[in-house]
Write a protein that holds these residues in place. Structure first.
Motif, mmCIF file in Angstrom:
data_model
loop_
_atom_site.group_PDB
_atom_site.id
_atom_site.type_symbol
_atom_site.label_atom_id
_atom_site.label_comp_id
_atom_site.label_asym_id
_atom_site.label_seq_id
_atom_site.Cartn_x
_atom_site.Cartn_y
_atom_site.Cartn_z
ATOM 1 N N ARG A 195 -49.842 3.574 53.802
ATOM 2 C CA ARG A 195 -49.072 2.706 54.690
ATOM 3 C C ARG A 195 -49.563 2.642 56.129
ATOM 4 N NH1 ARG A 195 -48.025 0.403 50.829
ATOM 5 N NH2 ARG A 195 -46.052 0.329 49.690
ATOM 6 N N SER A 196 -50.648 3.338 56.454
ATOM 7 C CA SER A 196 -51.224 3.126 57.784
ATOM 8 C C SER A 196 -52.007 1.821 57.750
ATOM 9 C CB SER A 196 -52.148 4.286 58.160
ATOM 10 O OG SER A 196 -53.258 4.312 57.293
ATOM 11 N N PHE A 197 -52.348 1.307 58.912
ATOM 12 C CA PHE A 197 -53.114 0.058 58.969
ATOM 13 C C PHE A 197 -54.611 0.306 58.918
ATOM 14 C CE2 PHE A 197 -55.153 -3.405 61.476
ATOM 15 C CZ PHE A 197 -54.889 -4.444 60.586
ATOM 16 N N ASP A 198 -55.080 1.378 59.562
ATOM 17 C CA ASP A 198 -56.522 1.505 59.756
ATOM 18 C C ASP A 198 -57.112 2.825 59.267
ATOM 19 O OD1 ASP A 198 -55.380 3.089 61.668
ATOM 20 O OD2 ASP A 198 -56.353 2.132 63.385
ATOM 21 N N VAL A 199 -56.377 3.575 58.449
ATOM 22 C CA VAL A 199 -56.917 4.822 57.900
ATOM 23 C C VAL A 199 -57.275 4.600 56.429
ATOM 24 C CG1 VAL A 199 -56.507 7.258 57.401
ATOM 25 C CG2 VAL A 199 -55.536 6.211 59.475
ATOM 26 N N PRO A 200 -58.567 4.643 56.085
ATOM 27 C CA PRO A 200 -58.957 4.438 54.693
ATOM 28 C C PRO A 200 -58.752 5.698 53.866
ATOM 29 C CG PRO A 200 -60.906 4.811 56.015
ATOM 30 C CD PRO A 200 -59.742 4.798 56.970
ATOM 31 N N PRO A 201 -58.649 5.554 52.549
ATOM 32 C CA PRO A 201 -58.609 6.729 51.670
ATOM 33 C C PRO A 201 -59.992 7.344 51.558
ATOM 34 C CG PRO A 201 -58.736 4.744 50.358
ATOM 35 C CD PRO A 201 -58.625 4.296 51.796
ATOM 36 N N LYS A 250 -46.839 -3.332 62.079
ATOM 37 C CA LYS A 250 -45.691 -3.804 61.296
ATOM 38 C C LYS A 250 -46.071 -4.243 59.889
ATOM 39 C CE LYS A 250 -42.788 -3.412 64.766
ATOM 40 N NZ LYS A 250 -41.764 -2.331 64.767
ATOM 41 N N ILE A 251 -47.291 -4.730 59.706
ATOM 42 C CA ILE A 251 -47.642 -5.361 58.431
ATOM 43 C C ILE A 251 -47.599 -4.405 57.236
ATOM 44 C CG2 ILE A 251 -50.144 -5.093 58.725
ATOM 45 C CD1 ILE A 251 -48.190 -8.069 57.110
ATOM 46 N N ARG A 253 -50.789 -9.232 51.780
ATOM 47 C CA ARG A 253 -50.367 -8.745 53.105
ATOM 48 C C ARG A 253 -51.297 -9.284 54.187
ATOM 49 N NH1 ARG A 253 -49.163 -3.525 50.759
ATOM 50 N NH2 ARG A 253 -46.953 -3.053 50.978
ATOM 51 N N ALA A 254 -52.583 -9.304 53.887
ATOM 52 C CA ALA A 254 -53.546 -9.814 54.874
ATOM 53 C C ALA A 254 -53.227 -11.257 55.231
ATOM 54 C CB ALA A 254 -54.966 -9.704 54.312
ATOM 55 N N ILE A 255 -52.930 -12.081 54.217
ATOM 56 C CA ILE A 255 -52.608 -13.486 54.469
ATOM 57 C C ILE A 255 -51.288 -13.604 55.211
ATOM 58 C CG2 ILE A 255 -52.052 -15.671 53.325
ATOM 59 C CD1 ILE A 255 -54.059 -14.807 51.109
ATOM 60 N N LEU A 256 -50.303 -12.802 54.810
ATOM 61 C CA LEU A 256 -49.008 -12.805 55.492
ATOM 62 C C LEU A 256 -49.186 -12.437 56.959
ATOM 63 C CD1 LEU A 256 -45.937 -13.066 54.427
ATOM 64 C CD2 LEU A 256 -45.862 -10.599 54.791
ATOM 65 N N LYS A 257 -49.994 -11.433 57.222
ATOM 66 C CA LYS A 257 -50.243 -11.002 58.604
ATOM 67 C C LYS A 257 -50.802 -12.145 59.432
ATOM 68 C CE LYS A 257 -53.201 -7.864 61.289
ATOM 69 N NZ LYS A 257 -52.227 -7.757 62.392
ATOM 70 N N SER A 258 -51.734 -12.906 58.827
ATOM 71 C CA SER A 258 -52.381 -13.986 59.556
ATOM 72 C C SER A 258 -51.420 -15.133 59.844
ATOM 73 C CB SER A 258 -53.587 -14.484 58.760
ATOM 74 O OG SER A 258 -54.186 -15.586 59.398
ATOM 75 N N ILE A 259 -50.760 -15.636 58.820
ATOM 76 C CA ILE A 259 -49.983 -16.865 59.016
ATOM 77 C C ILE A 259 -48.661 -16.624 59.749
ATOM 78 C CG2 ILE A 259 -51.071 -18.058 57.087
ATOM 79 C CD1 ILE A 259 -48.635 -17.506 55.392
ATOM 80 N N PHE A 260 -48.148 -15.385 59.689
ATOM 81 C CA PHE A 260 -46.919 -15.069 60.425
ATOM 82 C C PHE A 260 -47.213 -14.334 61.734
ATOM 83 C CE2 PHE A 260 -45.070 -15.817 56.263
ATOM 84 C CZ PHE A 260 -43.818 -16.359 56.532
ATOM 85 N N ASP A 261 -48.485 -14.048 61.990
ATOM 86 C CA ASP A 261 -48.901 -13.345 63.206
ATOM 87 C C ASP A 261 -48.164 -12.008 63.341
ATOM 88 O OD1 ASP A 261 -50.405 -12.986 65.499
ATOM 89 O OD2 ASP A 261 -48.949 -13.984 66.802
ATOM 90 N N VAL A 262 -48.237 -11.202 62.291
ATOM 91 C CA VAL A 262 -47.556 -9.908 62.256
ATOM 92 C C VAL A 262 -48.425 -8.852 62.938
ATOM 93 C CG1 VAL A 262 -46.517 -8.152 60.771
ATOM 94 C CG2 VAL A 262 -46.467 -10.561 60.078
ATOM 95 N N PRO A 263 -47.873 -8.045 63.829
ATOM 96 C CA PRO A 263 -48.662 -6.997 64.499
ATOM 97 C C PRO A 263 -49.205 -5.971 63.501
ATOM 98 C CG PRO A 263 -46.569 -7.353 65.634
ATOM 99 C CD PRO A 263 -46.487 -8.116 64.348
ATOM 100 N N ASP A 264 -50.297 -5.316 63.899
ATOM 101 C CA ASP A 264 -50.948 -4.337 63.032
ATOM 102 C C ASP A 264 -49.986 -3.261 62.539
ATOM 103 O OD1 ASP A 264 -53.216 -5.748 63.669
ATOM 104 O OD2 ASP A 264 -54.166 -4.147 64.846
#
Length: 243
Positions: free
Chosen positions: A115-121, A200-201, A187-198
């Motif tokens: 559930r983090s935005f920028d931490v890969p497994p 929150k997405i 989620r990536a598409i939702l983030k783009s079209i709704f302009d969701v902050p990093d």
């Protein structure tokens, strides 16, 4: 009015078994098939006519799209498959049971991976049976382009250029579009079209097999309304801020 339908594939066998799936190509359960058929009934009841469809290289999303188009008697529309719409690659977690992984690594660490935005497994080892280089569907893709473990940020960086280059022009031309994909690629598409902050997405969930209907102003990506068509299984959506 232009309409975009986003649908996460129906329940897969590894969803049922609570395993990290990612790029692994697992099929739908009977429940997943039923969810796709129900999605078609919801779309048909509203008389929505689609112009074009997009999906990933993964059969759970492809079959969900097939079943939905069959159910609305619109199998004739052009459909494009592209691996860039695949699910996030879960790296070395692929195939592991989520609860067993929590027991081993702790709830906090698994939550960060999921559930983090920028931490890969952890990256998948090249010798693993789940390494994408072992899957013939990716044989035409340069090995250095294939992910071996992605954060949501990395998934967005893979999905969004394709969405913007290949799908957005259809929407701006007034075409009704359906995308059958996966929780994180959507989620990536939702983030783009709704302009969701990093930050929150990661909190937005896509229920399996429940179409998200998004209405847009003609010639734009300005959203006028958005709702899950099966209200009984709806999840929270971002605010429609660009009406």
């Amino acid at each position: 009015m232009t309409q975009l339908i986003l649908i996460r594939h129906g329940q897969s066998q590894w969803n049922l078994e609570n395993r990290f799936t990612g790029f692994h190509d697992i099929g739908l359960t009977e429940k997943g098939v039923a969810e796709a058929i129900k999605a078609a009934e919801l779309i048909k009841a509203e008389g929505i006519m689609l112009d074009v469809g997009f999906t990933s290289f993964q059969k759970r999303a492809i079959k969900t799209l097939w079943l939905t188009l069959e159910g609305i008697d619109q199998m004739y529309i052009p459909v494009t498959k592209n691996w860039l719409l695949n699910e996030r690659h879960y790296g070395a977690l692929t195939g592991l049971n989520k609860q067993e992984t929590r027991d081993k690594h702790g709830d906090e660490q698994v939550h960060i991976w999921r559930r983090s935005f920028d931490v890969p497994p952890p990256q998948i080892d090249e010798t693993s049976e789940f390494h994408p280089s072992k899957d013939p569907k990716y044989k035409h893709i340069a090995p250095e382009l294939l992910p071996t473990g992605e954060s949501l940020k990395m998934t967005c960086e893979r999905v969004l250029p394709y969405f913007n280059d290949q799908i957005v022009p259809h929407l701006k031309a007034g075409s009704n579009v359906m995308i059958s994909a996966h929780g994180n690629s959507l989620r990536a598409i939702l983030k783009s079209i709704f302009d969701v902050p990093d930050d929150k997405i990661p909190g937005f969930e896509f229920p399996t097999g429940n179409p998200l209907l998004i209405d847009m102003k003609p010639g734009t990506l300005d959203i006028t309304s958005a709702r899950y068509m099966d209200e009984s299984r709806a999840k929270e959506l971002p605010d429609v801020a660009n009406v």
